[in-house]
Design an enzyme around this catalytic site. Structure first.
Site, PDB file in Angstrom:
ATOM      1  N   ASP A  65      13.260  -1.428  -1.044  1.00 51.96           N
ATOM      2  CA  ASP A  65      12.157  -2.380  -1.062  1.00 51.96           C
ATOM      3  C   ASP A  65      12.188  -3.287  -2.291  1.00 51.96           C
ATOM      4  OD1 ASP A  65      11.110  -1.485   1.361  1.00 51.96           O
ATOM      5  OD2 ASP A  65       9.942   0.094   0.395  1.00 51.96           O
ATOM      6  N   ILE A  68      14.754  -6.036  -1.651  1.00 54.80           N
ATOM      7  CA  ILE A  68      14.265  -7.005  -0.667  1.00 54.80           C
ATOM      8  C   ILE A  68      13.197  -7.899  -1.287  1.00 54.80           C
ATOM      9  CG2 ILE A  68      13.192  -7.274   1.601  1.00 54.80           C
ATOM     10  CD1 ILE A  68      16.149  -6.083   1.420  1.00 54.80           C
ATOM     11  N   THR A  91      14.253   4.129  -0.493  1.00 53.65           N
ATOM     12  CA  THR A  91      13.462   5.329  -0.233  1.00 53.65           C
ATOM     13  C   THR A  91      12.560   5.153   0.977  1.00 53.65           C
ATOM     14  OG1 THR A  91      13.473   5.856  -2.599  1.00 53.65           O
ATOM     15  CG2 THR A  91      11.835   6.972  -1.242  1.00 53.65           C
ATOM     16  N   SER A 210      -0.066  -7.240  11.478  1.00 54.54           N
ATOM     17  CA  SER A 210       0.989  -8.000  12.150  1.00 54.54           C
ATOM     18  C   SER A 210       1.589  -9.014  11.193  1.00 54.54           C
ATOM     19  CB  SER A 210       0.424  -8.734  13.371  1.00 54.54           C
ATOM     20  OG  SER A 210       1.362  -9.683  13.861  1.00 54.54           O
ATOM     21  N   GLU A 271       6.275  -3.603  -6.480  1.00 56.86           N
ATOM     22  CA  GLU A 271       6.598  -4.191  -7.779  1.00 56.86           C
ATOM     23  C   GLU A 271       5.308  -4.588  -8.486  1.00 56.86           C
ATOM     24  OE1 GLU A 271       9.874  -4.247  -8.780  1.00 56.86           O
ATOM     25  OE2 GLU A 271      10.134  -3.157  -6.890  1.00 56.86           O
TER      26      GLU A 271
END
Length: 294
Positions: A65, A68, A91, A210, A271
């Site tokens: 994550d 990304i 993870t 969504s 983050e």
């Protein structure tokens, strides 16, 4: 089509490194060229994305994550945005789960080869972007309290171990929240704004958000206890809770402005780089992504 793979060799206990040659061989069967880039330190991935503008048709992020998040923050501001794909290697891999990517990278690469592409929403706060969630209060505290040794040993279970340690430590803060749909001023222990449905590898908290409806799912828990948590977990897909007397608020909005006392650390896709106040917006259909079976 030209593809670029940006690999974080250290993601997920380095589990992608041993498979990356095979993965690139498979990608070579579907793309005109495939170029592999390996990052060495934070910021390398973002620099690569900017350098690849106009040169790569598809950028494939290979990592967790955090990887990304870095790549999306470089990709989202570009004028010529390539298609983005994810090879999960961390993870929790939350947004890769949201778009239906298999969590086995060797199976995920087969999905990428299919090139099934859809436009997805991107969240924005200040000059930063996110795919999955923005949060303050308890959600940031849980992330902060994850022990690194537990993360390496137990994977996504470490997130829930941290929840258990953190719940009784939740401290309320003063919140002023405004949006086109609802407003609130008073105490809260957490604000969680979802674009994607997964958090910590599960749908338990954001399960109905969504990433294609042009709206953000906003959850406010005013005090910690069984009643607001159970009410939250039992929220139906289209149910909004706007009762000012309830310990839980849930609504959908295009823009939310948050002010807090004291200043709170923002957890954005795991983050923690900014603090309140914040204005959070959604960029509808902002990035085209290769998706799996949602």
């Amino acid at each position: 089509m030209k593809a670029a793979v940006i690999l974080n060799p250290n993601a997920g206990n380095k589990k992608l490194v041993n498979e990356i040659d095979f993965i690139c061989d498979r990608l070579n069967t579907a793309f005109e060229t495939v170029t592999l880039y390996k990052t060495e330190q934070p910021g390398d991935g973002a620099d690569l994305v900017r350098k690849l503008e106009g040169k790569a048709d598809v950028i494939i992020g290979a990592g967790g994550d955090g990887t990304i998040y870095e790549l999306i923050n470089a990709l989202a501001p570009l004028q010529q945005r390539p298609v983005f794909a994810i090879l999960p290697g961390g993870t929790c891999n939350d947004f890769s789960r949201a778009i239906g990517m298999n969590q086995n990278p060797l199976k995920a690469v087969e999905q990428i080869i299919e090139k099934q592409t859809e436009a997805v929403d991107v969240g924005k706060h200040g000059e930063d972007y996110f795919l999955n969630f923005w949060g303050i209060g308890l959600v940031a505290d849980v992330s902060e309290n994850i022990l690194e040794e537990n993360k390496e040993k137990f994977g996504k279970l470490s997130y829930y171990m941290s929840v258990g340690r953190t719940l009784n430590q939740a401290e309320p803060f003063q919140l002023k929240m405004t949006s086109e749909k609802a407003s609130y001023e008073g105490e809260a222990v957490m604000v969680l704004i979802g674009n994607g449905p997964f958090l910590g590898g599960t749908r338990a908290m954001l399960g109905n958000s969504s990433f294609q409806d042009g709206l953000l799912d906003v959850f406010v828990i005013k005090e910690m206890g069984i009643e607001p948590v159970m009410s939250w977990l039992q929220t139906s897909p289209d149910e909004e809770q706007l009762n000012p007397e309830s310990n839980l608020m849930h609504f959908r909005a295009k823009e939310v402005h948050i002010e807090t006392t004291p200043e709170k650390t923002v957890d954005c896709d795991g983050e923690k780089e900014t603090t309140t106040p914040s204005t959070i917006t959604v960029l509808h259909n902002h990035i085209n992504m290769i998706v799996g079976n949602k």
